[in-house]
Design an enzyme around this catalytic site. Sequence first.
Site, PDB file in Angstrom:
ATOM      1  N   ARG A  47      -4.199   9.900   4.723  1.00  0.00           N
ATOM      2  CA  ARG A  47      -4.141   8.520   5.210  1.00  0.00           C
ATOM      3  C   ARG A  47      -3.703   7.527   3.941  1.00  0.00           C
ATOM      4  O   ARG A  47      -4.343   7.818   3.041  1.00  0.00           O
ATOM      5  CB  ARG A  47      -5.618   8.037   5.832  1.00  0.00           C
ATOM      6  CG  ARG A  47      -5.712   8.802   7.233  1.00  0.00           C
ATOM      7  CD  ARG A  47      -6.672   8.316   8.212  1.00  0.00           C
ATOM      8  NE  ARG A  47      -6.725   9.370   9.007  1.00  0.00           N
ATOM      9  CZ  ARG A  47      -6.096   9.577  10.105  1.00  0.00           C
ATOM     10  NH1 ARG A  47      -4.982   8.968  10.324  1.00  0.00           N
ATOM     11  NH2 ARG A  47      -6.422  10.585  11.093  1.00  0.00           N
ATOM     12  N   ASP A  48      -3.001   6.736   4.276  1.00  0.00           N
ATOM     13  CA  ASP A  48      -2.488   5.602   3.127  1.00  0.00           C
ATOM     14  C   ASP A  48      -3.899   5.025   2.885  1.00  0.00           C
ATOM     15  O   ASP A  48      -4.489   4.369   3.933  1.00  0.00           O
ATOM     16  CB  ASP A  48      -1.367   4.755   3.705  1.00  0.00           C
ATOM     17  CG  ASP A  48      -0.751   4.100   2.461  1.00  0.00           C
ATOM     18  OD1 ASP A  48       0.367   4.544   1.920  1.00  0.00           O
ATOM     19  OD2 ASP A  48      -1.253   3.274   1.993  1.00  0.00           O
ATOM     20  N   ILE A  49      -3.947   4.683   1.669  1.00  0.00           N
ATOM     21  CA  ILE A  49      -5.112   3.914   1.192  1.00  0.00           C
ATOM     22  C   ILE A  49      -4.904   2.465   1.561  1.00  0.00           C
ATOM     23  O   ILE A  49      -6.030   1.659   1.515  1.00  0.00           O
ATOM     24  CB  ILE A  49      -5.389   3.953  -0.430  1.00  0.00           C
ATOM     25  CG1 ILE A  49      -6.646   3.593  -0.747  1.00  0.00           C
ATOM     26  CG2 ILE A  49      -4.400   3.110  -1.035  1.00  0.00           C
ATOM     27  CD1 ILE A  49      -7.417   3.977  -2.107  1.00  0.00           C
ATOM     28  N   ASN A 106      11.045   5.272   1.418  1.00  0.00           N
ATOM     29  CA  ASN A 106      11.442   4.247   0.392  1.00  0.00           C
ATOM     30  C   ASN A 106      12.086   4.910  -0.807  1.00  0.00           C
ATOM     31  O   ASN A 106      11.415   6.136  -1.303  1.00  0.00           O
ATOM     32  CB  ASN A 106      10.189   3.497  -0.064  1.00  0.00           C
ATOM     33  CG  ASN A 106       9.708   2.474   0.859  1.00  0.00           C
ATOM     34  OD1 ASN A 106      10.515   2.037   1.724  1.00  0.00           O
ATOM     35  ND2 ASN A 106       8.478   2.307   1.125  1.00  0.00           N
ATOM     36  N   VAL A 115       5.681   5.207  -6.107  1.00  0.00           N
ATOM     37  CA  VAL A 115       5.263   6.488  -6.413  1.00  0.00           C
ATOM     38  C   VAL A 115       6.488   7.547  -6.264  1.00  0.00           C
ATOM     39  O   VAL A 115       7.184   7.704  -5.349  1.00  0.00           O
ATOM     40  CB  VAL A 115       4.061   7.131  -5.516  1.00  0.00           C
ATOM     41  CG1 VAL A 115       3.607   8.438  -6.327  1.00  0.00           C
ATOM     42  CG2 VAL A 115       2.978   6.140  -5.566  1.00  0.00           C
ATOM     43  N   HIS A 119       7.557  11.071  -0.656  1.00  0.00           N
ATOM     44  CA  HIS A 119       6.690  11.157   0.185  1.00  0.00           C
ATOM     45  C   HIS A 119       7.312  10.336   1.728  1.00  0.00           C
ATOM     46  O   HIS A 119       8.143   9.330   1.393  1.00  0.00           O
ATOM     47  CB  HIS A 119       5.655  10.157   0.064  1.00  0.00           C
ATOM     48  CG  HIS A 119       5.861   8.991  -0.724  1.00  0.00           C
ATOM     49  ND1 HIS A 119       6.143   8.674  -1.877  1.00  0.00           N
ATOM     50  CD2 HIS A 119       5.747   7.676  -0.218  1.00  0.00           C
ATOM     51  CE1 HIS A 119       6.277   7.428  -2.326  1.00  0.00           C
ATOM     52  NE2 HIS A 119       6.223   6.734  -1.197  1.00  0.00           N
ATOM     53  N   HIS A 121       6.355   8.093   4.698  1.00  0.00           N
ATOM     54  CA  HIS A 121       5.218   7.253   5.531  1.00  0.00           C
ATOM     55  C   HIS A 121       5.512   7.312   6.957  1.00  0.00           C
ATOM     56  O   HIS A 121       6.741   7.438   7.603  1.00  0.00           O
ATOM     57  CB  HIS A 121       5.523   5.614   5.240  1.00  0.00           C
ATOM     58  CG  HIS A 121       5.300   5.120   4.041  1.00  0.00           C
ATOM     59  ND1 HIS A 121       4.334   4.542   3.359  1.00  0.00           N
ATOM     60  CD2 HIS A 121       6.244   5.508   2.833  1.00  0.00           C
ATOM     61  CE1 HIS A 121       4.292   4.267   2.177  1.00  0.00           C
ATOM     62  NE2 HIS A 121       5.607   4.543   1.761  1.00  0.00           N
TER      63      HIS A 121
HETATM   64  P1  5GP Z   1       5.501   3.678  -1.746  1.00  0.00           P
HETATM   65  O1  5GP Z   1       5.580   2.208  -2.137  1.00  0.00           O
HETATM   66  O2  5GP Z   1       6.038   4.470  -3.142  1.00  0.00           O
HETATM   67  O3  5GP Z   1       6.704   4.086  -0.630  1.00  0.00           O
HETATM   68  O4  5GP Z   1       4.446   4.117  -1.286  1.00  0.00           O
HETATM   69  C1  5GP Z   1       3.154   4.578  -1.961  1.00  0.00           C
HETATM   70  C2  5GP Z   1       1.988   4.503  -1.124  1.00  0.00           C
HETATM   71  O5  5GP Z   1       1.052   5.114  -1.528  1.00  0.00           O
HETATM   72  C3  5GP Z   1       1.767   3.154  -0.716  1.00  0.00           C
HETATM   73  O6  5GP Z   1       1.865   2.858   0.544  1.00  0.00           O
HETATM   74  C4  5GP Z   1       0.302   3.038  -1.143  1.00  0.00           C
HETATM   75  O7  5GP Z   1      -0.711   2.348  -0.461  1.00  0.00           O
HETATM   76  C5  5GP Z   1      -0.002   4.606  -1.302  1.00  0.00           C
HETATM   77  N1  5GP Z   1      -1.097   4.734  -2.213  1.00  0.00           N
HETATM   78  C6  5GP Z   1      -1.313   4.291  -3.514  1.00  0.00           C
HETATM   79  N2  5GP Z   1      -2.122   4.861  -4.509  1.00  0.00           N
HETATM   80  C7  5GP Z   1      -3.032   5.667  -3.137  1.00  0.00           C
HETATM   81  C8  5GP Z   1      -4.142   6.401  -3.199  1.00  0.00           C
HETATM   82  O8  5GP Z   1      -4.636   6.527  -4.381  1.00  0.00           O
HETATM   83  N3  5GP Z   1      -4.466   7.031  -2.051  1.00  0.00           N
HETATM   84  C9  5GP Z   1      -3.682   6.980  -0.998  1.00  0.00           C
HETATM   85  N4  5GP Z   1      -4.307   7.485  -0.009  1.00  0.00           N
HETATM   86  N5  5GP Z   1      -2.675   6.286  -0.829  1.00  0.00           N
HETATM   87  C10 5GP Z   1      -2.163   5.659  -2.135  1.00  0.00           C
END
Ligand code: 5GP
Length: 135
Positions: A47-49, A106, A115, A119, A121
């Site tokens: 799950r996303d944080i 993304n 990140v 990944h 979503h």
């Molecule tokens: P991006 O913005 O790179 O597409 O997505 C990165 C996602 O990683 C974001 O939605 C963010 O909330 C999630 N995220 C970042 N750090 C953590 C973490 O420590 N744990 C979890 N579960 N999600 C994280």
Amino acid sequence: MGQTITVSGESGAPGTTSDPDCIFCSIVAGKIPSAAVRETERIYAFRDIAPQAAVHVLVIPRTHAYADAGEIASGDPDLAAELLREAAAVAEGEGLAEGGYRIVLNTGDHAGQTVYHVHAHVLGGEPLGRFGTPE
Ligand code: 5GP
Ligand code: ZN
């Protein structure tokens, strides 16, 4: 960006690469806690944080080898397909299939990628807003 090491044994499938500076590698290794949703030998879903929908799950390969969708599609098409299959399985398991859901990968700064460990979503559980709107 940071040192990339190749690990084998308990922490991943043979040939799995890991970056000590990568937050998702730390999650895969269990160094940062996460709420697991699904796992296979090569994929982990959690799950996303900071959820951006009623259901928001991240689906990642255990390997750090690919930064984004294009890299994984070129570098390991089977793993890219497994990533998408697992994303769909997450949606099914979370009860999103009937109502519909969104899979987002993304890529780069303009898309808000933060990140650089590829990944997907999986977003759903309620009607979603439009996407692609400039900030
Ligand atoms: P991006 O913005 O790179 O597409 O997505 C990165 C996602 O990683 C974001 O939605 C963010 O909330 C999630 N995220 C970042 N750090 C953590 C973490 O420590 N744990 C979890 N579960 N999600 C994280
Ligand atoms: Zn990583």
